[in-house]
Design a protein around this motif. Sequence first.
Motif, mmCIF file in Angstrom:
data_model
loop_
_atom_site.group_PDB
_atom_site.id
_atom_site.type_symbol
_atom_site.label_atom_id
_atom_site.label_comp_id
_atom_site.label_asym_id
_atom_site.label_seq_id
_atom_site.Cartn_x
_atom_site.Cartn_y
_atom_site.Cartn_z
ATOM 1 N N VAL A 24 0.787 -1.235 0.027
ATOM 2 C CA VAL A 24 -0.013 -0.141 -0.051
ATOM 3 C C VAL A 24 1.085 1.094 -0.103
ATOM 4 O O VAL A 24 1.576 1.334 0.940
ATOM 5 C CB VAL A 24 -0.832 0.143 1.154
ATOM 6 N N LYS A 25 0.689 2.018 -1.028
ATOM 7 C CA LYS A 25 1.383 3.466 -1.026
ATOM 8 C C LYS A 25 0.735 4.206 0.126
ATOM 9 O O LYS A 25 -0.405 4.461 -0.195
ATOM 10 C CB LYS A 25 1.299 3.813 -2.421
ATOM 11 N N LEU A 26 1.369 4.825 1.007
ATOM 12 C CA LEU A 26 1.158 5.533 1.958
ATOM 13 C C LEU A 26 1.487 7.197 1.480
ATOM 14 O O LEU A 26 2.107 7.591 0.678
ATOM 15 C CB LEU A 26 1.727 5.480 3.208
ATOM 16 N N GLU A 27 0.607 8.211 2.175
ATOM 17 C CA GLU A 27 0.933 9.446 2.135
ATOM 18 C C GLU A 27 2.494 9.587 2.302
ATOM 19 O O GLU A 27 3.121 9.022 3.363
ATOM 20 C CB GLU A 27 0.341 10.425 2.870
ATOM 21 N N GLY A 28 2.996 10.593 1.502
ATOM 22 C CA GLY A 28 4.753 10.745 1.600
ATOM 23 C C GLY A 28 5.366 10.152 0.534
ATOM 24 O O GLY A 28 4.831 9.196 -0.038
ATOM 25 N N ALA A 29 6.408 10.668 0.189
ATOM 26 C CA ALA A 29 6.867 10.399 -1.019
ATOM 27 C C ALA A 29 7.715 9.035 -0.905
ATOM 28 O O ALA A 29 7.610 8.378 -1.925
ATOM 29 C CB ALA A 29 8.056 11.461 -1.191
ATOM 30 N N THR A 30 8.013 8.424 0.149
ATOM 31 C CA THR A 30 8.800 7.114 0.297
ATOM 32 C C THR A 30 8.162 6.047 1.282
ATOM 33 O O THR A 30 8.704 5.374 1.621
ATOM 34 C CB THR A 30 10.065 7.450 0.388
ATOM 35 N N ASN A 31 6.862 6.599 1.443
ATOM 36 C CA ASN A 31 6.183 5.461 2.639
ATOM 37 C C ASN A 31 5.632 4.326 1.963
ATOM 38 O O ASN A 31 4.565 4.666 1.004
ATOM 39 C CB ASN A 31 5.269 6.314 3.321
ATOM 40 N N TYR A 32 5.822 2.980 2.167
ATOM 41 C CA TYR A 32 4.937 2.087 1.586
ATOM 42 C C TYR A 32 4.827 1.199 2.863
ATOM 43 O O TYR A 32 5.537 0.671 3.655
ATOM 44 C CB TYR A 32 5.829 1.165 0.723
ATOM 45 N N MET A 33 3.437 0.520 3.039
ATOM 46 C CA MET A 33 3.289 -0.523 3.874
ATOM 47 C C MET A 33 2.920 -1.722 3.021
ATOM 48 O O MET A 33 2.229 -2.104 2.104
ATOM 49 C CB MET A 33 1.686 -0.015 4.327
#
Length: 201
Positions: free
Chosen positions: A142-151
């Motif tokens: 899941v791409k999270l808010e923010g340039a480099t945040n992934y869950m």
Amino acid sequence: MFYEPKDGHGLPHNPFNAIVTPRPIGWVSTRGADGADNLAPYSFFNAVAYVPPQVMFASTSDKADRAMGKDTVANIEETGVFCVNIVEHEMRDAMNATSASLPAGEDEFIKAALDKAECTTIACARVAAAPAALECRLSQIVKLEGATNYMVLGEVIGVHMRDDCLRDGRFDVTTFNPLSRLGYRDYATVRELFELKRPGD
């Protein structure tokens, strides 16, 4: 004190890092499509469901030699599998050594002088001496808010437990002292346990 993160906190270090603590450490091992092994610790990690058992971790930085997140996330996107190794106090230095940012394809197991074992249900290495290791099949990234945040969410399809960590039919954390992440550069070791019965037990 009150602050809104969008406006900044005015402190020398980000307090958010220290507020949600302690956090378990997911020591995630992966193998790229090229066969290269990787191992890195993540403090945004937890179990999220019992049936089927599922875990998550989040990667919050990137590397110049990867198009998506760090080596771990890129490898999982390629192969669809990963392993979460549980960190004990005695492995703190090795765990810390694997947090170094190495070029893609360079093996952190070797850099940290850690013995590998092959996973059983997935094509991936695990930390041979870890108290437990969870073999996972990717559910979703899941791409999270923010340039480099992934869950990363995964279903646990295989569980390794070190024999000495089993006592009276229970996985006993007092046998290995789990390591947890606090804020900044602080860590804690679980050494004292107590039990609370829920209402209705």
